[in-house]
Scaffold this active site. Structure first.
Site, PDB file in Angstrom:
ATOM      1  N   GLU A 187     -60.922  42.841  49.682  1.00  0.00           N
ATOM      2  CA  GLU A 187     -60.677  41.550  49.015  1.00  0.00           C
ATOM      3  C   GLU A 187     -61.396  41.508  47.683  1.00  0.00           C
ATOM      4  O   GLU A 187     -62.601  41.722  47.597  1.00  0.00           O
ATOM      5  CB  GLU A 187     -61.124  40.392  49.907  1.00  0.00           C
ATOM      6  CG  GLU A 187     -62.540  40.509  50.451  1.00  0.00           C
ATOM      7  CD  GLU A 187     -63.029  39.237  51.114  1.00  0.00           C
ATOM      8  OE1 GLU A 187     -62.877  38.165  50.507  1.00  0.00           O
ATOM      9  OE2 GLU A 187     -63.575  39.324  52.211  1.00  0.00           O
ATOM     10  N   ASP A 215     -65.218  40.990  53.612  1.00  0.00           N
ATOM     11  CA  ASP A 215     -66.614  40.535  53.630  1.00  0.00           C
ATOM     12  C   ASP A 215     -67.017  40.049  55.017  1.00  0.00           C
ATOM     13  O   ASP A 215     -66.181  39.562  55.787  1.00  0.00           O
ATOM     14  CB  ASP A 215     -66.817  39.400  52.622  1.00  0.00           C
ATOM     15  CG  ASP A 215     -66.688  39.877  51.182  1.00  0.00           C
ATOM     16  OD1 ASP A 215     -66.671  41.101  50.981  1.00  0.00           O
ATOM     17  OD2 ASP A 215     -66.621  39.033  50.269  1.00  0.00           O
ATOM     18  N   ASP A 222     -68.209  37.396  56.200  1.00  0.00           N
ATOM     19  CA  ASP A 222     -68.403  35.945  56.203  1.00  0.00           C
ATOM     20  C   ASP A 222     -67.124  35.286  56.698  1.00  0.00           C
ATOM     21  O   ASP A 222     -66.180  35.959  57.104  1.00  0.00           O
ATOM     22  CB  ASP A 222     -68.813  35.435  54.816  1.00  0.00           C
ATOM     23  CG  ASP A 222     -67.766  35.750  53.742  1.00  0.00           C
ATOM     24  OD1 ASP A 222     -66.646  36.162  54.103  1.00  0.00           O
ATOM     25  OD2 ASP A 222     -68.072  35.587  52.536  1.00  0.00           O
ATOM     26  N   ASP A 281     -64.774  33.530  55.110  1.00  0.00           N
ATOM     27  CA  ASP A 281     -63.589  33.825  54.295  1.00  0.00           C
ATOM     28  C   ASP A 281     -63.072  35.237  54.583  1.00  0.00           C
ATOM     29  O   ASP A 281     -61.858  35.463  54.652  1.00  0.00           O
ATOM     30  CB  ASP A 281     -63.923  33.688  52.803  1.00  0.00           C
ATOM     31  CG  ASP A 281     -63.791  32.255  52.320  1.00  0.00           C
ATOM     32  OD1 ASP A 281     -63.134  31.468  53.028  1.00  0.00           O
ATOM     33  OD2 ASP A 281     -64.347  31.918  51.269  1.00  0.00           O
TER      34      ASP A 281
END
Length: 311
Positions: A98, A172, A174, A176
């Site tokens: 991403e 990532d 996290d 998102d």
């Protein structure tokens, strides 16, 4: 009609031009009146016409997508794809990451011989609630289809067209990142499920923490690993902990060492144990109906340990 003129050998179609206006007026008035009194019929006609248009548009866009053919033939691949030098799909792998930040670290840290990098901008379409025409119109989806050599949705899957036999989702660590990974899994499950069934889709596992003490350092892939290392330190030990929220925070050498090096990385192969349950979950959680998703959250939400959520 005093002097009828017919078209064709079968004489079934009247060709007199002066009749067209009369027929158009009569049919137009009667059809308009009928549709005014039967709106459900008008809606059905419109829906059928729109569906036919969307299908034709989707097919046209699918044909426009260019796949890489042989080494000798020219090809148009996505501009942001950093391809590998190998042309053997069996040893080639692609990391879907991403953003340009993570893409930059991955491109610098990879082994260019067999590892390709495809950065995606933002979150891709949720194809669970998107028609085919919009799928083929979306730039990020086009990049995925073209880079991987997937072909047109609905075609029988052709493994020979697949350009990489390891498709690694590297997002990532996290919320998102987890959402983007879910959108990508939805794309593969609904667009070409054979990719998952035949074991081509993997999830890369970047570390969550880096612990430094003196000249030594450790990478931890879970809170449990972190706690085990910290519990081994003396009470008065000096150490530092870095939490990696994004892949872009990692240096290229770190990303290679922890996440991309085949000798030291961890990859999770995506498999389907219960196809019916997987289908139901994708429909409930990623579909366009809100009520089933709300019911799912209300049922299972209270069972979550909020301390385990990494927000």
């Amino acid at each position: 009609v005093p002097e009828p003129e017919f078209e064709g050998q079968t004489k079934t179609k009247l060709g007199n031009t002066e009749v067209r206006g009369i027929v158009d007026t009569l049919v137009g008035e009667t059809l308009t009146e009928y549709l005014d009194f039967h709106p459900s019929v008008a809606d059905a006609i419109l829906e059928k016409a729109i569906q036919a248009f969307n299908a034709a548009e989707a097919a046209r866009r699918a044909r426009e997508l260019v796949r890489r053919k042989s080494v000798l033939e020219s090809s148009t691949l996505p501009g942001k794809l950093a391809d590998c030098s190998s042309r053997d799909p069996g040893e080639s792998e692609i990391f879907i990451v991403e953003g340009d930040s993570a893409g930059g670290s991955a491109k610098q840290g990879r082994d260019r011989r067999f590892q390709a990098i495809l950065p995606l901008r933002g979150k891709i379409l949720n194809i669970e609630k998107t028609d085919d025409a919009r799928i083929y119109k979306n730039t990020e989806i086009q990049a995925l289809i073209t880079a991987l050599g997937l072909g047109i949705k609905g075609e029988e899957f052709d493994e020979a067209q697949l350009r990489y036999h390891r498709i690694c989702l590297m997002t990532d660590a996290d919320v998102d990142g987890a959402h983007i990974r879910t959108l990508l899994l939805t794309f593969f499950y609904r667009y070409q499920r054979a990719l998952i069934d035949q074991g081509f889709v993997y999830i890369a596992c970047p570390p969550l923490y880096k612990i430094e003490r003196g000249r030594n350092h450790w990478y931890c892939y879970s809170d449990r690993e972190r706690d085990e290392i910290l519990n081994g330190f003396p009470d008065n030990a000096n150490y530092g902990i870095q939490r990696f929220k994004g892949l872009g925070e990692m240096m290229p050498a770190q990303l290679w060492e922890t996440t991309m090096n085949p000798e030291s990385r961890t990859l999770k192969k995506v498999e389907i144990e219960d196809a019916a349950e997987a289908d139901r979950i994708f429909t409930v959680l990623m579909g366009d109906r809100v009520a089933p998703r709300r019911e799912f959250i209300e049922t299972y939400g209270p069972k979550l340990d909020l301390e385990d959520l990494d927000i």
